[in-house]
Motif scaffolding. Structure first.
Motif, PDB file in Angstrom:
ATOM      1  N   GLY A  40       0.671  -1.164  -0.076  1.00 35.22           N
ATOM      2  CA  GLY A  40       0.058   0.099  -0.109  1.00 35.22           C
ATOM      3  C   GLY A  40       0.785   1.211   0.047  1.00 35.22           C
TER       4      GLY A  40
ATOM      5  N   LEU B 255       2.352   1.885  -3.549  1.00 34.42           N
ATOM      6  CA  LEU B 255       1.277   2.318  -4.434  1.00 34.42           C
ATOM      7  C   LEU B 255       0.902   3.993  -4.002  1.00 34.42           C
ATOM      8  CD1 LEU B 255      -1.193  -0.609  -4.489  1.00 34.42           C
ATOM      9  CD2 LEU B 255       0.114   0.013  -6.411  1.00 34.42           C
ATOM     10  N   THR B 256       0.915   3.987  -2.978  1.00 40.11           N
ATOM     11  CA  THR B 256       0.685   5.656  -2.285  1.00 40.11           C
ATOM     12  C   THR B 256       1.992   6.503  -2.976  1.00 40.11           C
ATOM     13  OG1 THR B 256      -0.239   5.082  -0.220  1.00 40.11           O
ATOM     14  CG2 THR B 256       0.650   7.135  -0.523  1.00 40.11           C
TER      15      THR B 256
ATOM     16  N   LEU C  38      -4.364   1.336  -5.398  1.00 38.01           N
ATOM     17  CA  LEU C  38      -4.020   1.666  -4.114  1.00 38.01           C
ATOM     18  C   LEU C  38      -5.519   1.610  -3.358  1.00 38.01           C
ATOM     19  CD1 LEU C  38      -2.740   3.167  -1.754  1.00 38.01           C
ATOM     20  CD2 LEU C  38      -3.198   5.372  -2.772  1.00 38.01           C
TER      21      LEU C  38
ATOM     22  N   TYR D 260       0.163   6.518   5.866  1.00 37.44           N
ATOM     23  CA  TYR D 260       0.429   7.068   4.442  1.00 37.44           C
ATOM     24  C   TYR D 260      -0.148   8.542   4.181  1.00 37.44           C
ATOM     25  CZ  TYR D 260       0.115   2.063   3.511  1.00 37.44           C
ATOM     26  OH  TYR D 260       0.264   0.561   3.337  1.00 37.44           O
TER      27      TYR D 260
ATOM     28  N   TYR E   4       1.210   6.748  -6.627  1.00 33.38           N
ATOM     29  CA  TYR E   4       0.042   7.605  -7.042  1.00 33.38           C
ATOM     30  C   TYR E   4       0.333   9.073  -6.836  1.00 33.38           C
ATOM     31  CZ  TYR E   4      -4.823   9.319  -6.415  1.00 33.38           C
ATOM     32  OH  TYR E   4      -6.091   9.695  -6.663  1.00 33.38           O
TER      33      TYR E   4
ATOM     34  N   THR F 172      -6.205  -1.967  -2.648  1.00 34.71           N
ATOM     35  CA  THR F 172      -5.240  -2.513  -1.368  1.00 34.71           C
ATOM     36  C   THR F 172      -5.773  -2.135  -0.205  1.00 34.71           C
ATOM     37  OG1 THR F 172      -3.468  -2.640  -3.098  1.00 34.71           O
ATOM     38  CG2 THR F 172      -2.746  -2.419  -0.658  1.00 34.71           C
TER      39      THR F 172
END
Length: 325
Positions: A139, A142-143, A166, A187, A146, A169
């Protein structure tokens, strides 16, 4: 060093991790909690969900049930699922570290994350913690992906796809374990420290909206547990942190302290990625302190509830050590 050679080094490291995490599986004994989760994975999806305890979400038993049908019921075969989760987590730890401070930071982050005693323990543990532990670096990577992508027209589709990945997930994480909002908040904290505030607000809105909507079945089903007020006795900090350090680091606590000290000294010479390092220090050390303060209300100052700090420690160590000459 060429990219091709470094790629083979990373693959070799992953193979070593896989071997180290797999060879230990045959000598492990099932504890009652693991037996419960295996028993729960039998039957139809409706039956599995009906047997879900009041304090757990149903996704992991469903995944375990599907894996059991493919791999069999032998202890080694069942534990292999957790080992595969550990490899997924290691791979995304590498990707996250690389995204922040380059390929050496990625490799070091992956090795640190995989070498923690608690990560090794979870790699053979038949409980939802193994799946959740792997989803945290996934995660976070992907953060990063992104929020790093600019909104040029030609990359807009990529941004949407990564945002969808994201969001999915985060939803999977919450359906795996109820403590997911803790690392989702981490995050968010990282993005506030590192990225422009406008980008943070604009990009989190759709992710947060879909996540909240998709999580409502769990929130409604567990509203009594989520709303309950705990009044637990405080744990002396020295006692609690000794227990956590013992389970997370094993007998190598002194070695890890030296590794951290070397990383800090190396970083002081260059002082790069300062904001990221501040966030990872808050994520790891700050996270444990917060769990100690909030223990009477949450009961989370325990190894099984603070494992999300390990990803913060791995990222902190990887980025610090990447400053070595």
């Amino acid at each position: 060093m060429t990219r091709r050679l470094f790629f083979f080094i990373v693959i070799a490291a992953l193979l070593v991790i896989a071997a180290a995490h797999t060879l230990r599986l045959t000598g492990l004994n099932m504890n009652p909690d693991e037996v419960w989760h295996i028993w729960q994975s039998f039957g139809s999806p409706d039956e599995i969900i009906a047997r879900t305890p009041y304090d757990w979400t149903p996704l992991y038993p469903l995944v375990l049930g599907g894996w059991r049908l493919i791999a069999g019921i032998q202890p080694f075969a069942v534990r292999t699922l957790s080992m595969l989760f550990s490899l997924i987590g290691a791979a995304f730890a590498y990707k996250a570290g690389t995204k922040i401070a380059g390929r050496w930071a990625g490799l070091l982050t992956m090795l640190i994350w995989s070498a923690f005693t608690y990560t090794i323990f979870l790699s053979g543990y038949v409980r939802p913690y193994a799946m959740a532990h792997a989803l945290i670096p996934m995660g976070f990577y992907l953060t990063l992906e992104y929020f790093d992508v600019e909104r040029e027209k030609q990359r807009r589709n990529h941004t949407v796809m990564v945002g969808a990945a994201l969001t999915l997930t985060l939803i999977i994480s919450f359906y795996t374990i109820l403590t997911t909002p803790i690392w989702v908040a981490l995050y968010g904290m990282y993005t506030l420290f590192v990225y422009p505030i406008r980008r943070v607000i604009v990009r989190w809105i759709p992710v947060a909206a879909v996540f909240v909507i998709a999580s409502m079945p769990i929130v409604l089903a567990f509203r009594q547990q989520l709303q309950r007020t705990l009044i637990l006795p405080s744990i002396p900090f020295a006692e609690g942190i000794t227990t956590i350090a013992g389970e997370y680091l094993g007998d190598a606590g002194f070695v890890w302290a030296i590794v951290l000290a070397v990383g800090v000294i190396a970083w002081l010479r260059r002082r790069q990625h300062t904001r990221s390092i501040v966030v990872f220090a808050l994520w790891s050390f700050g996270g444990l302190i917060a769990m100690f303060v909030l223990h009477p209300q949450l009961g989370f100052f325990r190894p099984s509830y603070s494992f999300w700090t390990l990803t913060g420690f791995a990222l902190l160590g990887g980025v610090l050590l990447s400053a070595l000459p």
